[in-house]
Design an enzyme around this catalytic site. Structure first.
Site, PDB file in Angstrom:
ATOM      1  N   ARG A  27       0.818  -1.208   0.000  1.00 40.58           N
ATOM      2  CA  ARG A  27       0.000   0.000   0.000  1.00 40.58           C
ATOM      3  C   ARG A  27       0.853   1.259   0.000  1.00 40.58           C
ATOM      4  O   ARG A  27       0.347   2.350  -0.245  1.00 40.58           O
ATOM      5  CB  ARG A  27      -0.920  -0.004   1.226  1.00 40.58           C
ATOM      6  CG  ARG A  27      -1.860  -1.187   1.254  1.00 40.58           C
ATOM      7  CD  ARG A  27      -2.558  -1.311   2.577  1.00 40.58           C
ATOM      8  NE  ARG A  27      -3.550  -0.285   2.786  1.00 40.58           N
ATOM      9  CZ  ARG A  27      -4.791  -0.311   2.325  1.00 40.58           C
ATOM     10  NH1 ARG A  27      -5.192  -1.334   1.614  1.00 40.58           N
ATOM     11  NH2 ARG A  27      -5.642   0.664   2.583  1.00 40.58           N
ATOM     12  N   TRP A  68       1.068   6.394   5.491  1.00 36.77           N
ATOM     13  CA  TRP A  68       1.386   7.116   4.252  1.00 36.77           C
ATOM     14  C   TRP A  68       0.941   8.548   4.519  1.00 36.77           C
ATOM     15  O   TRP A  68      -0.244   8.841   4.605  1.00 36.77           O
ATOM     16  CB  TRP A  68       0.606   6.492   3.107  1.00 36.77           C
ATOM     17  CG  TRP A  68       1.003   6.949   1.739  1.00 36.77           C
ATOM     18  CD1 TRP A  68       2.095   6.554   1.020  1.00 36.77           C
ATOM     19  CD2 TRP A  68       0.284   7.856   0.905  1.00 36.77           C
ATOM     20  NE1 TRP A  68       2.094   7.161  -0.210  1.00 36.77           N
ATOM     21  CE2 TRP A  68       1.007   7.965  -0.308  1.00 36.77           C
ATOM     22  CE3 TRP A  68      -0.888   8.590   1.050  1.00 36.77           C
ATOM     23  CZ2 TRP A  68       0.590   8.772  -1.357  1.00 36.77           C
ATOM     24  CZ3 TRP A  68      -1.307   9.405   0.004  1.00 36.77           C
ATOM     25  CH2 TRP A  68      -0.566   9.488  -1.185  1.00 36.77           C
ATOM     26  N   LYS A 465       3.329   3.360 -17.153  1.00 36.64           N
ATOM     27  CA  LYS A 465       4.105   2.285 -16.521  1.00 36.64           C
ATOM     28  C   LYS A 465       5.577   2.675 -16.472  1.00 36.64           C
ATOM     29  O   LYS A 465       6.253   2.502 -15.465  1.00 36.64           O
ATOM     30  CB  LYS A 465       3.982   0.961 -17.301  1.00 36.64           C
ATOM     31  CG  LYS A 465       2.702   0.194 -17.168  1.00 36.64           C
ATOM     32  CD  LYS A 465       2.488  -0.489 -15.842  1.00 36.64           C
ATOM     33  CE  LYS A 465       1.738   0.376 -14.893  1.00 36.64           C
ATOM     34  NZ  LYS A 465       0.307   0.388 -14.947  1.00 36.64           N
TER      35      LYS A 465
HETATM   36  O1  M6R Z   1      -7.578   1.225  -7.641  1.00 37.92           O
HETATM   37  P1  M6R Z   1      -7.774   2.081  -8.845  1.00 37.92           P
HETATM   38  O2  M6R Z   1      -7.867   1.292 -10.100  1.00 37.92           O
HETATM   39  O3  M6R Z   1      -8.957   2.998  -8.708  1.00 37.92           O
HETATM   40  O4  M6R Z   1      -6.495   2.976  -8.911  1.00 37.92           O
HETATM   41  C1  M6R Z   1      -6.388   4.045  -9.809  1.00 37.92           C
HETATM   42  C2  M6R Z   1      -4.951   4.467  -9.968  1.00 37.92           C
HETATM   43  O5  M6R Z   1      -4.454   4.946  -8.759  1.00 37.92           O
HETATM   44  C3  M6R Z   1      -4.094   3.304 -10.438  1.00 37.92           C
HETATM   45  O6  M6R Z   1      -4.608   2.745 -11.605  1.00 37.92           O
HETATM   46  C4  M6R Z   1      -2.644   3.766 -10.697  1.00 37.92           C
HETATM   47  O7  M6R Z   1      -2.623   4.661 -11.756  1.00 37.92           O
HETATM   48  C5  M6R Z   1      -1.820   2.530 -10.997  1.00 37.92           C
HETATM   49  N1  M6R Z   1      -1.322   1.981  -9.782  1.00 37.92           N
HETATM   50  C6  M6R Z   1      -0.706   2.783 -11.928  1.00 37.92           C
HETATM   51  O8  M6R Z   1      -0.032   1.603 -12.216  1.00 37.92           O
END
Ligand code: M6R
Length: 586
Positions: A27, A68, A465
């Site tokens: 997390r 965090w 990415k």
């Molecule tokens: O849990 P979620 O799909 O709502 O998260 C959205 C973004 O925080 C998430 O897709 C983020 O961009 C990725 N960890 C990137 O790899």
């Protein structure tokens, strides 16, 4: 995001809490802490990693936290758990207490002494203020004063129980025999139990060695269903891979297959709508953009895609729209806010999420679960392809229900969809070639990813990415847009990754490739066509197949390219700096 754990039972609380906290490391966190009740109430907390905690006390009841930072810098004093003035109560909190300033002023006037800059500390003092010999009663009274989002666990040195609450931040309970657990996420306690209660917003929980009682905020008992988790802790471990991200990339054939099989059993997707709004963040937003192309192509229904953080503050325009909320974690604050708003204004709301019982499922009319299994790496990979397959399936099924496509077209599309796991498998064997490309580009300062149509969002995802785990500046562009500005940045050896499926954009994108080659870019082409090698510096050849499904294999190449680049650069791949797996704050 913060992680919370709690344990009451017969084992070493220190061991359970530290092991559980480790499982929540994904997390993201900047400090950690533990509180254990034995003859007294002992606390150890520190800035930095869990391993730096020196816990030289133990017991069989305690709580733990990974922080965090939101309010107050990451340091020892702002780390959780927080104590009240008397040192009798310890609390851990995930979320934001929005009214903490007024509560703090009120408590300070009454003589409470605060040591941190956080919003969370107020909770310990509030419970202390209400405590008259009954911890549960004091907890209820304190919680009724809070505004904001919070998952909180609290212990009192003279009562053998944990009190906890969930409101707009995740919290799950694990049930054992003569022991019980709580955590922000199931993997935290999965090695001890697979029997789980998922709390809903507005629920308060009392855990003792032998029972778990759930109440609403008024104190009325709430009866809860016990879920049996089918996946194992191995699913949430690295299984010999160096990083979770790599493991999760390689798990995609299974993740897509499992997701598809679960979808096959759904017969409730014949929804009534004239238009669709897709709302999501980050990688899920990119899945939404691919969904737009797929749905518009098959259904000829207008689809708009918004970042949740933008959408939630836009004026409302409602007219028989379906709102699709995409979020792998189901906990993203902005996406949840958008879901709540659209549901309350009469739109049909459909969530696509990977986490059973996650917060978003409380705020929508329908849920489609992706069955990707737990994703631990912060960079979303298998949840993305599972989201894609869900959107394709939804579009194909809806087109069939509406009689827009013939049964032959339907069969052909479904047959191509079923082949996706196999095509991804064929792509994964190319990992070594992709690694060699990563080695060539690892010293770059800037990179471009270009695509058209369906593969434009894949270019965006490739750039995301790359930047999030390698920290190389990368931009995704619709290939036709380069000449409207970004071309000025193309110079000798700047890597340009071009997605070149043999679809109706094929010739056009080859022209765009020539534009960048002429300016000495280093072009990596991704295509199923051999002849592309004439136009690029390196061709990564993907399996042949219907180009309508090319996003699946193309994105796998880009995930691996980002992974190996970050690995060559020695980055913390599973926990990139400043980022968290689930973003439960606005
Ligand atoms: O849990 P979620 O799909 O709502 O998260 C959205 C973004 O925080 C998430 O897709 C983020 O961009 C990725 N960890 C990137 O790899």
């Amino acid at each position: 995001m913060c992680g919370i754990v709690g344990y009451i039972g017969f084992r070493s609380a220190k061991d359970v809490i530290l092991r559980s906290l480790k499982r929540l490391e994904y997390r993201g966190y900047d400090s950690a802490g533990v509180a254990i009740v034995n003859d007294g109430l002992n606390v150890e907390k520190k800035k930095g990693y869990i391993d730096s905690l020196k816990v030289d006390f133990d017991g069989t009841l305690g709580i733990g936290h990974t922080r965090w930072a939101t309010h107050g810098v990451p340091d020892d004093k702002n780390a959780h758990p927080f104590l009240d003035c008397g040192g009798n109560i310890a609390i851990v909190h995930n979320g934001i207490i929005e009214n903490y300033i007024s509560l703090k002023e009120e408590l300070v006037k009454k003589g409470h002494k605060f040591i941190s800059d956080t919003d969370s500390e107020v909770v310990a003092h509030l419970i202390e203020e209400y405590y008259r010999g009954d911890f549960k009663d004091a907890f209820f009274r304190a919680i009724s004063r809070l505004k904001g989002s919070f998952a909180i666990a609290a212990v009192h040195r003279s009562e053998r129980k944990i009190m906890a609450v969930k409101h707009e931040s995740p919290l799950v309970i694990g049930l054992g025999d003569h022991e019980n657990f709580l955590a922000s996420d199931i993997p935290a306690f999965l090695e001890y139990t697979k029997r789980v209660i998922v709390l809903k917003d507005g629920e308060i929980c009392e855990l003792t060695d032998d029972f778990v009682h759930v109440y609403d905020f008024e104190g009325n008992p709430v009866s809860k269903e016990v879920q049996h988790i089918k996946w194992s802790i191995e699913d949430a471990e690295k299984s010999g891979y160096e990083h979770f991200m790599l493991k999760e990339i390689f798990e995609q054939p299974r993740a897509v297959d499992d997701t598809l099989h679960a979808l096959f059993s759904r017969n409730d997707l014949n929804l009534d709508f004239d238009r669709i709004t897709i709302v999501a963040c980050g990688t899920s937003y990119h899945a939404g953009l691919v969904g737009k192309y797929v749905i518009e192509e098959l259904l000829r229904v207008p689809v708009e895609v918004y970042y949740a953080s933008e959408y939630r503050y836009r004026p409302r325009v409602v007219d028989n729209a379906l709102t699709i909320l995409i979020t792998q974690s189901g906990e993203t604050a902005d996406t949840i806010a958008a879901a709540r708003r659209d549901k309350s204004s009469g739109n049909i709301t459909l969530a696509i999420t990977n986490v059973v019982g996650s917060s978003i499922t409380n705020y929508v009319d329908k849920v489609l679960y992706t069955n990707a299994g737990p994703e631990i790496g912060v960079a979303a990979t298998k949840t993305f392809t599972a989201q894609l397959v869900t959107l394709y399936y939804f579009a194909i099924e809806s087109a069939r229900h509406r009689g827009i496509i013939s049964s032959t077209t339907y069969e052909n599309l479904m047959s191509s969809l079923r082949k996706v796991p196999h095509n991804i498998e064929n792509m994964l064997v190319m990992a070594t070639q992709i690694m060699k490309e990563a080695e060539k580009i690892r010293k770059s300062k800037n990179m471009f990813f270009i695509g058209r149509g369906l593969n434009y969002p894949i270019a965006l995802e490739g750039a995301l990415k790359m930047k999030e785990i390698s920290y190389i500046h990368a931009e995704g562009y619709p290939a036709g847009e380069l000449k409207h500005g970004p071309l000025a940045l193309i110079e000798n050896n700047v890597p340009v990754v071009a997605l070149i499926p043999p679809d109706r954009t094929y010739e056009k994108i080859l022209s765009n490739v020539k534009e960048v080659s002429a300016r000495d870019a280093y072009v990596i082409g991704i295509s199923s066509k051999d002849e592309v090698s004439r136009y690029v510096d390196t061709l990564i050849k993907v399996p042949e197949g219907d180009p309508f499904f090319s996003p699946f294999v193309n994105v796998v190449v880009l995930q691996l390219l980002a992974y190996y680049t970050a690995k060559f650069l020695g980055r913390e791949i599973d926990k990139p700096r400043n980022l968290a797996k689930s973003v439960t704050v606005e």
